[in-house]
Design a protein around this motif. Structure first.
Motif, mmCIF file in Angstrom:
data_model
loop_
_atom_site.group_PDB
_atom_site.id
_atom_site.type_symbol
_atom_site.label_atom_id
_atom_site.label_comp_id
_atom_site.label_asym_id
_atom_site.label_seq_id
_atom_site.Cartn_x
_atom_site.Cartn_y
_atom_site.Cartn_z
ATOM 1 N N ALA A 36 51.600 50.330 42.708
ATOM 2 C CA ALA A 36 52.649 51.348 42.751
ATOM 3 C C ALA A 36 53.176 51.777 41.383
ATOM 4 N N ASP A 37 53.335 50.858 40.466
ATOM 5 C CA ASP A 37 53.998 51.193 39.200
ATOM 6 C C ASP A 37 53.029 51.246 38.016
ATOM 7 N N CYS A 38 51.773 51.591 38.280
ATOM 8 C CA CYS A 38 50.798 51.691 37.201
ATOM 9 C C CYS A 38 49.698 52.675 37.582
ATOM 10 N N ASN A 39 48.940 53.099 36.573
ATOM 11 C CA ASN A 39 47.766 53.917 36.880
ATOM 12 C C ASN A 39 46.479 53.142 36.622
ATOM 13 N N HIS A 40 46.638 51.931 36.082
ATOM 14 C CA HIS A 40 45.490 51.069 35.793
ATOM 15 C C HIS A 40 45.923 49.616 35.989
ATOM 16 N N LEU A 41 45.249 48.919 36.878
ATOM 17 C CA LEU A 41 45.527 47.503 37.110
ATOM 18 C C LEU A 41 44.403 46.681 36.493
ATOM 19 N N ALA A 42 44.745 45.817 35.563
ATOM 20 C CA ALA A 42 43.787 44.879 34.982
ATOM 21 C C ALA A 42 43.943 43.583 35.770
ATOM 22 N N PHE A 43 42.945 43.283 36.595
ATOM 23 C CA PHE A 43 42.988 42.107 37.471
ATOM 24 C C PHE A 43 42.138 41.013 36.844
ATOM 25 N N TYR A 44 42.781 39.954 36.386
ATOM 26 C CA TYR A 44 42.094 38.844 35.731
ATOM 27 C C TYR A 44 41.835 37.728 36.725
ATOM 28 N N VAL A 45 40.615 37.208 36.739
ATOM 29 C CA VAL A 45 40.257 36.074 37.590
ATOM 30 C C VAL A 45 40.213 34.833 36.714
ATOM 31 N N ASP A 46 41.003 33.847 37.082
ATOM 32 C CA ASP A 46 41.024 32.557 36.399
ATOM 33 C C ASP A 46 40.300 31.566 37.303
ATOM 34 N N GLY A 47 39.080 31.198 36.935
ATOM 35 C CA GLY A 47 38.248 30.342 37.775
ATOM 36 C C GLY A 47 38.486 28.849 37.589
ATOM 37 N N THR A 48 39.533 28.474 36.865
ATOM 38 C CA THR A 48 39.833 27.063 36.636
ATOM 39 C C THR A 48 39.906 26.309 37.961
ATOM 40 N N SER A 49 39.166 25.238 38.057
ATOM 41 C CA SER A 49 39.169 24.343 39.229
ATOM 42 C C SER A 49 38.710 25.011 40.518
ATOM 43 N N ALA A 50 38.099 26.173 40.443
ATOM 44 C CA ALA A 50 37.607 26.827 41.657
ATOM 45 C C ALA A 50 36.463 26.007 42.237
ATOM 46 N N SER A 51 36.524 25.746 43.524
ATOM 47 C CA SER A 51 35.502 24.911 44.148
ATOM 48 C C SER A 51 34.744 25.673 45.228
ATOM 49 N N GLY A 52 34.707 26.969 45.106
ATOM 50 C CA GLY A 52 33.990 27.769 46.088
ATOM 51 C C GLY A 52 34.087 29.231 45.729
ATOM 52 N N ASP A 53 33.657 30.064 46.642
ATOM 53 C CA ASP A 53 33.676 31.502 46.395
ATOM 54 C C ASP A 53 35.102 32.034 46.388
ATOM 55 N N TYR A 54 35.307 33.134 45.647
ATOM 56 C CA TYR A 54 36.612 33.768 45.530
ATOM 57 C C TYR A 54 36.451 35.249 45.845
ATOM 58 N N ASN A 55 37.268 35.740 46.774
ATOM 59 C CA ASN A 55 37.210 37.133 47.190
ATOM 60 C C ASN A 55 38.464 37.875 46.764
ATOM 61 N N VAL A 56 38.263 39.052 46.185
ATOM 62 C CA VAL A 56 39.363 39.945 45.846
ATOM 63 C C VAL A 56 39.135 41.219 46.648
ATOM 64 N N THR A 57 40.133 41.611 47.431
ATOM 65 C CA THR A 57 40.011 42.803 48.261
ATOM 66 C C THR A 57 40.831 43.936 47.664
ATOM 67 N N MET A 58 40.179 45.093 47.518
ATOM 68 C CA MET A 58 40.859 46.278 47.004
ATOM 69 C C MET A 58 41.767 46.861 48.083
ATOM 70 N N PRO A 59 42.818 47.569 47.667
ATOM 71 C CA PRO A 59 43.683 48.203 48.669
ATOM 72 C C PRO A 59 42.970 49.376 49.343
ATOM 73 N N ALA A 60 43.564 49.875 50.414
ATOM 74 C CA ALA A 60 43.029 51.064 51.082
ATOM 75 C C ALA A 60 43.010 52.209 50.076
ATOM 76 N N VAL A 61 41.995 53.063 50.143
ATOM 77 C CA VAL A 61 41.833 54.127 49.138
ATOM 78 C C VAL A 61 43.069 55.014 49.028
ATOM 79 N N ALA A 62 43.759 55.248 50.113
ATOM 80 C CA ALA A 62 44.963 56.093 50.073
ATOM 81 C C ALA A 62 46.070 55.460 49.228
ATOM 82 N N ASP A 63 46.020 54.151 49.050
ATOM 83 C CA ASP A 63 47.061 53.437 48.311
ATOM 84 C C ASP A 63 46.842 53.401 46.806
ATOM 85 N N TRP A 64 45.686 53.887 46.347
ATOM 86 C CA TRP A 64 45.476 53.888 44.894
ATOM 87 C C TRP A 64 44.704 55.101 44.411
#
Length: 128
Positions: A36-64
């Motif tokens: 909502a309050d930006c035109n560019h979101l920098a999404f950082y993934v920190d994989g520290t201690s990750a023990s499996g797959d990680y999923n990031v879901t984008m918002p609905a297209v109308a929301d961005w």
């Protein structure tokens, strides 16, 4: 047009907001409020201690509509893959085996479609 530059694992832009999520804390869905309050979101993934797959879901297209998301690996995954999904749960892109620090994918939404702008491994540009 706003110019972006890559500096010390940070995208620098007046309209940029950054969000870091630790993969071991569970999957994450980017919300309309995140965008909502930006035109560019920098999404950082920190994989520290990750023990499996990680999923990031984008918002609905109308929301961005008219906005950009950069997905960056800040800390390599201990194990597992990072998968970017669309709002309907479909896989958009997967970084597999060796999600390296600096790996990036940049996508832009026109309100109807998600367009990939950049997909690269920044390790190849370590001198920048």
């Amino acid at each position: 047009m706003t110019k972006l530059r890559y500096t010390n694992i940070s995208w620098v832009d007046a309209g940029t907001k950054s969000l870091t999520k630790v993969a071991s804390s569970g999957d994450y869905t980017i919300t309309a409020a995140d965008m909502a309050d930006c035109n560019h979101l920098a999404f950082y993934v920190d994989g520290t201690s990750a023990s499996g797959d990680y999923n990031v879901t984008m918002p609905a297209v109308a929301d961005w509509s008219g906005k950009t998301i950069s997905f960056l690996i800040k800390v390599a995954m201990a194990s597992g893959d990072v998968t970017i999904k669309t709002s309907d749960g479909s896989t958009y892109n997967t970084a597999t085996d060796g999600d390296a620090v600096g790996d990036v994918i940049v996508v832009h939404c026109d309100g109807v479609n998600v367009q990939e702008l950049i997909e690269t491994n920044w390790d190849a540009y370590a001198g920048l």
